[in-house]
Design a protein around this motif. Structure first.
Motif, PDB file in Angstrom:
ATOM      1  N   ARG A  71       0.830  -1.209   0.000  1.00 57.25           N
ATOM      2  CA  ARG A  71       0.000   0.000   0.000  1.00 57.25           C
ATOM      3  C   ARG A  71       0.864   1.259   0.000  1.00 57.25           C
ATOM      4  NH1 ARG A  71      -4.903   0.251   3.992  1.00 57.25           N
ATOM      5  NH2 ARG A  71      -5.377   1.905   2.488  1.00 57.25           N
ATOM      6  N   PHE A  72       2.027   1.170   0.606  1.00 57.53           N
ATOM      7  CA  PHE A  72       2.932   2.316   0.655  1.00 57.53           C
ATOM      8  C   PHE A  72       3.868   2.333  -0.546  1.00 57.53           C
ATOM      9  CE2 PHE A  72       6.479   4.880   1.937  1.00 57.53           C
ATOM     10  CZ  PHE A  72       5.969   5.813   2.828  1.00 57.53           C
ATOM     11  N   GLY A  73       4.394   1.179  -0.915  1.00 55.78           N
ATOM     12  CA  GLY A  73       5.451   1.100  -1.916  1.00 55.78           C
ATOM     13  C   GLY A  73       5.006   1.398  -3.331  1.00 55.78           C
ATOM     14  N   PHE A  74       3.838   0.898  -3.736  1.00 54.09           N
ATOM     15  CA  PHE A  74       3.402   1.110  -5.115  1.00 54.09           C
ATOM     16  C   PHE A  74       3.205   2.594  -5.428  1.00 54.09           C
ATOM     17  CE2 PHE A  74       0.091   1.139  -8.476  1.00 54.09           C
ATOM     18  CZ  PHE A  74       0.820   0.509  -9.472  1.00 54.09           C
ATOM     19  N   PRO A  75       2.489   3.350  -4.594  1.00 46.99           N
ATOM     20  CA  PRO A  75       2.385   4.801  -4.861  1.00 46.99           C
ATOM     21  C   PRO A  75       3.744   5.501  -4.819  1.00 46.99           C
ATOM     22  CG  PRO A  75       0.715   4.120  -3.280  1.00 46.99           C
ATOM     23  CD  PRO A  75       1.658   2.971  -3.435  1.00 46.99           C
ATOM     24  N   ALA A  76       4.651   5.013  -3.942  1.00 50.79           N
ATOM     25  CA  ALA A  76       5.967   5.653  -3.819  1.00 50.79           C
ATOM     26  C   ALA A  76       6.760   5.535  -5.114  1.00 50.79           C
ATOM     27  CB  ALA A  76       6.746   5.031  -2.667  1.00 50.79           C
ATOM     28  N   VAL A  77       6.712   4.362  -5.749  1.00 53.57           N
ATOM     29  CA  VAL A  77       7.454   4.164  -6.995  1.00 53.57           C
ATOM     30  C   VAL A  77       6.920   5.083  -8.092  1.00 53.57           C
ATOM     31  CG1 VAL A  77       7.943   2.519  -8.840  1.00 53.57           C
ATOM     32  CG2 VAL A  77       8.118   1.803  -6.459  1.00 53.57           C
ATOM     33  N   LEU A  78       5.604   5.179  -8.199  1.00 58.46           N
ATOM     34  CA  LEU A  78       5.008   6.039  -9.228  1.00 58.46           C
ATOM     35  C   LEU A  78       5.319   7.516  -8.962  1.00 58.46           C
ATOM     36  CD1 LEU A  78       1.490   4.374  -9.680  1.00 58.46           C
ATOM     37  CD2 LEU A  78       3.529   4.090 -11.093  1.00 58.46           C
ATOM     38  N   ALA A  79       5.193   7.918  -7.694  1.00 58.44           N
ATOM     39  CA  ALA A  79       5.416   9.327  -7.357  1.00 58.44           C
ATOM     40  C   ALA A  79       6.869   9.729  -7.532  1.00 58.44           C
ATOM     41  CB  ALA A  79       4.971   9.599  -5.922  1.00 58.44           C
ATOM     42  N   ALA A 138      -5.058   3.877   8.485  1.00 56.24           N
ATOM     43  CA  ALA A 138      -4.502   3.050   7.413  1.00 56.24           C
ATOM     44  C   ALA A 138      -4.692   3.690   6.048  1.00 56.24           C
ATOM     45  CB  ALA A 138      -5.155   1.667   7.444  1.00 56.24           C
ATOM     46  N   ALA A 139      -5.749   4.496   5.912  1.00 56.33           N
ATOM     47  CA  ALA A 139      -6.015   5.145   4.627  1.00 56.33           C
ATOM     48  C   ALA A 139      -4.915   6.121   4.234  1.00 56.33           C
ATOM     49  CB  ALA A 139      -7.357   5.873   4.677  1.00 56.33           C
ATOM     50  N   TRP A 140      -4.071   6.531   5.199  1.00 52.40           N
ATOM     51  CA  TRP A 140      -3.009   7.489   4.916  1.00 52.40           C
ATOM     52  C   TRP A 140      -1.770   6.837   4.309  1.00 52.40           C
ATOM     53  CZ3 TRP A 140      -1.923  12.787   6.905  1.00 52.40           C
ATOM     54  CH2 TRP A 140      -3.097  13.472   7.217  1.00 52.40           C
ATOM     55  N   LEU A 141      -1.686   5.526   4.334  1.00 56.67           N
ATOM     56  CA  LEU A 141      -0.479   4.863   3.833  1.00 56.67           C
ATOM     57  C   LEU A 141      -0.192   5.180   2.365  1.00 56.67           C
ATOM     58  CD1 LEU A 141      -0.616   1.397   5.607  1.00 56.67           C
ATOM     59  CD2 LEU A 141       1.111   3.180   5.901  1.00 56.67           C
ATOM     60  N   PRO A 142      -1.175   5.106   1.465  1.00 54.77           N
ATOM     61  CA  PRO A 142      -0.883   5.492   0.077  1.00 54.77           C
ATOM     62  C   PRO A 142      -0.459   6.947  -0.040  1.00 54.77           C
ATOM     63  CG  PRO A 142      -2.913   4.213   0.192  1.00 54.77           C
ATOM     64  CD  PRO A 142      -2.533   4.556   1.606  1.00 54.77           C
ATOM     65  N   VAL A 143      -1.048   7.821   0.789  1.00 55.43           N
ATOM     66  CA  VAL A 143      -0.649   9.226   0.792  1.00 55.43           C
ATOM     67  C   VAL A 143       0.809   9.352   1.221  1.00 55.43           C
ATOM     68  CG1 VAL A 143      -1.073  11.499   1.804  1.00 55.43           C
ATOM     69  CG2 VAL A 143      -2.999   9.992   1.256  1.00 55.43           C
ATOM     70  N   GLY A 144       1.172   8.597   2.263  1.00 50.56           N
ATOM     71  CA  GLY A 144       2.566   8.591   2.711  1.00 50.56           C
ATOM     72  C   GLY A 144       3.504   8.113   1.627  1.00 50.56           C
ATOM     73  N   GLY A 145       3.078   7.090   0.875  1.00 49.90           N
ATOM     74  CA  GLY A 145       3.902   6.600  -0.225  1.00 49.90           C
ATOM     75  C   GLY A 145       4.082   7.646  -1.300  1.00 49.90           C
ATOM     76  N   LEU A 146       3.008   8.373  -1.610  1.00 50.06           N
ATOM     77  CA  LEU A 146       3.100   9.438  -2.611  1.00 50.06           C
ATOM     78  C   LEU A 146       4.061  10.531  -2.175  1.00 50.06           C
ATOM     79  CD1 LEU A 146      -0.659   9.794  -3.632  1.00 50.06           C
ATOM     80  CD2 LEU A 146       1.196   8.885  -5.042  1.00 50.06           C
ATOM     81  N   VAL A 147       3.942  10.961  -0.911  1.00 52.32           N
ATOM     82  CA  VAL A 147       4.814  12.021  -0.394  1.00 52.32           C
ATOM     83  C   VAL A 147       6.267  11.561  -0.373  1.00 52.32           C
ATOM     84  CG1 VAL A 147       5.370  13.417   1.624  1.00 52.32           C
ATOM     85  CG2 VAL A 147       2.987  13.086   0.970  1.00 52.32           C
ATOM     86  N   SER A 148       6.497  10.359   0.163  1.00 57.03           N
ATOM     87  CA  SER A 148       7.849   9.826   0.267  1.00 57.03           C
ATOM     88  C   SER A 148       8.471   9.638  -1.111  1.00 57.03           C
ATOM     89  CB  SER A 148       7.822   8.485   1.016  1.00 57.03           C
ATOM     90  OG  SER A 148       9.090   7.873   1.003  1.00 57.03           O
ATOM     91  N   PHE A 161      10.478  10.702   5.293  1.00 60.13           N
ATOM     92  CA  PHE A 161       9.023  10.694   5.132  1.00 60.13           C
ATOM     93  C   PHE A 161       8.466   9.281   5.315  1.00 60.13           C
ATOM     94  CE2 PHE A 161      10.184  14.513   2.675  1.00 60.13           C
ATOM     95  CZ  PHE A 161       9.353  15.429   3.299  1.00 60.13           C
ATOM     96  N   ARG A 162       9.180   8.300   4.804  1.00 55.19           N
ATOM     97  CA  ARG A 162       8.735   6.916   4.963  1.00 55.19           C
ATOM     98  C   ARG A 162       8.615   6.558   6.438  1.00 55.19           C
ATOM     99  NH1 ARG A 162      12.765   4.394   2.532  1.00 55.19           N
ATOM    100  NH2 ARG A 162      13.892   4.023   4.474  1.00 55.19           N
ATOM    101  N   SER A 163       9.631   6.881   7.209  1.00 52.40           N
ATOM    102  CA  SER A 163       9.613   6.560   8.636  1.00 52.40           C
ATOM    103  C   SER A 163       8.506   7.298   9.363  1.00 52.40           C
ATOM    104  CB  SER A 163      10.967   6.905   9.268  1.00 52.40           C
ATOM    105  OG  SER A 163      11.986   6.062   8.768  1.00 52.40           O
TER     106      SER A 163
END
Length: 257
Positions: A71-79, A138-148, A161-163
Motif C-alpha cells: 500500500r505504501f510502496g506502489f504509490p511511492a514508486v510512481l510518485a 490506514a487510509a493514509w499509507l498510500p498518501v505517505g507513499g506518494l509524499v515519500s 518521510f517513509r519513517s
C-alpha cells in the motif's frame, strides 16, 4: 586514513540508523566526499547503502508487513517518477539565501527549505504525547507513499518521510524496521542504475577494497543495532526517530545538508 574514517562512519551510523530507517546515505555521502569527487562519493555511498539494506533484509525481513509494504510502496514508486520530472525543472532555481561559516558555504534552495519544513512537521507530530496526537489511519499509507516517493525523486530524501508515516501504521518495532528495509531496497534498485551511469562502474570497481571494508563495517553496525533492538521499546524507537527527523530538518533548512 580514508579507510579508518569511512569504516568508522559506516559502523556508527548503520547501527544508529537501523532504528530510524533513514540517515546512512545522508551522513555517509559527505564523509565519502572528503576523499573522492562528488559523483564517485554518490556512487560508492549507494553501493554501501544497498548492500547494508540487503543485509538488514536478511536479518529482519521476516517481520515485514507486506500489506503495508504494497500500500505504501506502489504509490511511492510512481510518485518518484513525478518527483524526478519536477527536479529537472527546478534544477535551475537559484538558492534563496547563502551563508558561510569556517570557510564553508551553505546554500538554502527552495527544495531544501520545503523538505525541512515538512519533515519538521512530521517529527513534531510524532514527538507529541500519544494522548495529544492521533495515529495516521490506514487510509493514509498510500498518501505517505506518494509524499515519500515524490520527494525521493525530487531530492533523494525519502527515508525520513517513509519513517514518519510508518510510525503511525500500528506496526511493532520489528515490523516497522523490517517494512522500512523492504521499501528502501526497492528504491535502491532503481537508484543504483542511475548512479552507475552518473559515476561510471569503473569508479566503483576501482575502489572494491574500500567498498568491501565499508560494507562489512555497516553490516557490523546493523548486527549490533539489531541486538540492541531487543532491549528497546517502541516508544524509545519513536523518540529516536523523532529526534533524528528534527536533526535532518534543521540541516536542510540551514543548508548544511
Amino acid at each position: 586514513m580514508e579507510y579508518l574514517v569511512i569504516c568508522f562512519a559506516c559502523l556508527a551510523v548503520s547501527g544508529l540508523t537501523l532504528f530510524s530507517g533513514f540517515g546512512l546515505g545522508t551522513v555517509l555521502t559527505p564523509v565519502m566526499a572528503l576523499f573522492f569527487p562528488v559523483e564517485t562519493a554518490v556512487a560508492l555511498t549507494a553501493v554501501v547503502h544497498f548492500a547494508n539494506n540487503l543485509f538488514k533484509l536478511a536479518l529482519f525481513g521476516r517481520a515485514a508487513d507486506w500489506k503495508v509494504t504494497l500500500r505504501f510502496g506502489f504509490p511511492a514508486v510512481l510518485a518518484s517518477l513525478a518527483g524526478a520530472w519536477v527536479l529537472v525543472r527546478l534544477a535551475h532555481l537559484e538558492p534563496w539565501f547563502v551563508w558561510s561559516i569556517v570557510g564553508r558555504t551553505m546554500d538554502v534552495t527552495p527544495v531544501k527549505l520545503l523538505l525541512g519544513v515538512l519533515i519538521a512537521y512530521f517529527a513534531l507530530r510524532e514527538l507529541r504525547p500519544r494522548r495529544q496526537g492521533r495515529p495516521y489511519p490506514a487510509a493514509w499509507l498510500p498518501v505517505g507513499g506518494l509524499v515519500s516517493g515524490f520527494f525521493g525523486g525530487l531530492s533523494g530524501n525519502q527515508g525520513a518521510f517513509r519513517s514518519a508515516f510508518l510510525l503511525g501504521a500500528g506496526l511493532t518495532k520489528e515490523a516497522f524496521i523490517a517494512t522500512g528495509v523492504v521499501l528502501a531496497c526497492v528504491v535502491d534498485v532503481s537508484r543504483l542504475a542511475i548512479y552507475a551511469g552518473l559515476a561510471g562502474t569503473e569508479m566503483v570497481s576501482g575502489n572494491a577494497g574500500l567498498l568491501a571494508a565499508a560494507c562489512l563495517s555497516a553490516f557490523l553496525g546493523a548486527f549490533f543495532g539489531g541486538r540492541l533492538l531487543k532491549k528497546m521499546t517502541l516508544d524509545a524507537v519513536r523518540l529516536l526517530v523523532g529526534i533524528m527527523l528534527l536533526t535532518l530538518a534543521a540541516g536542510l533548512v540551514l543548508g548544511v545538508l
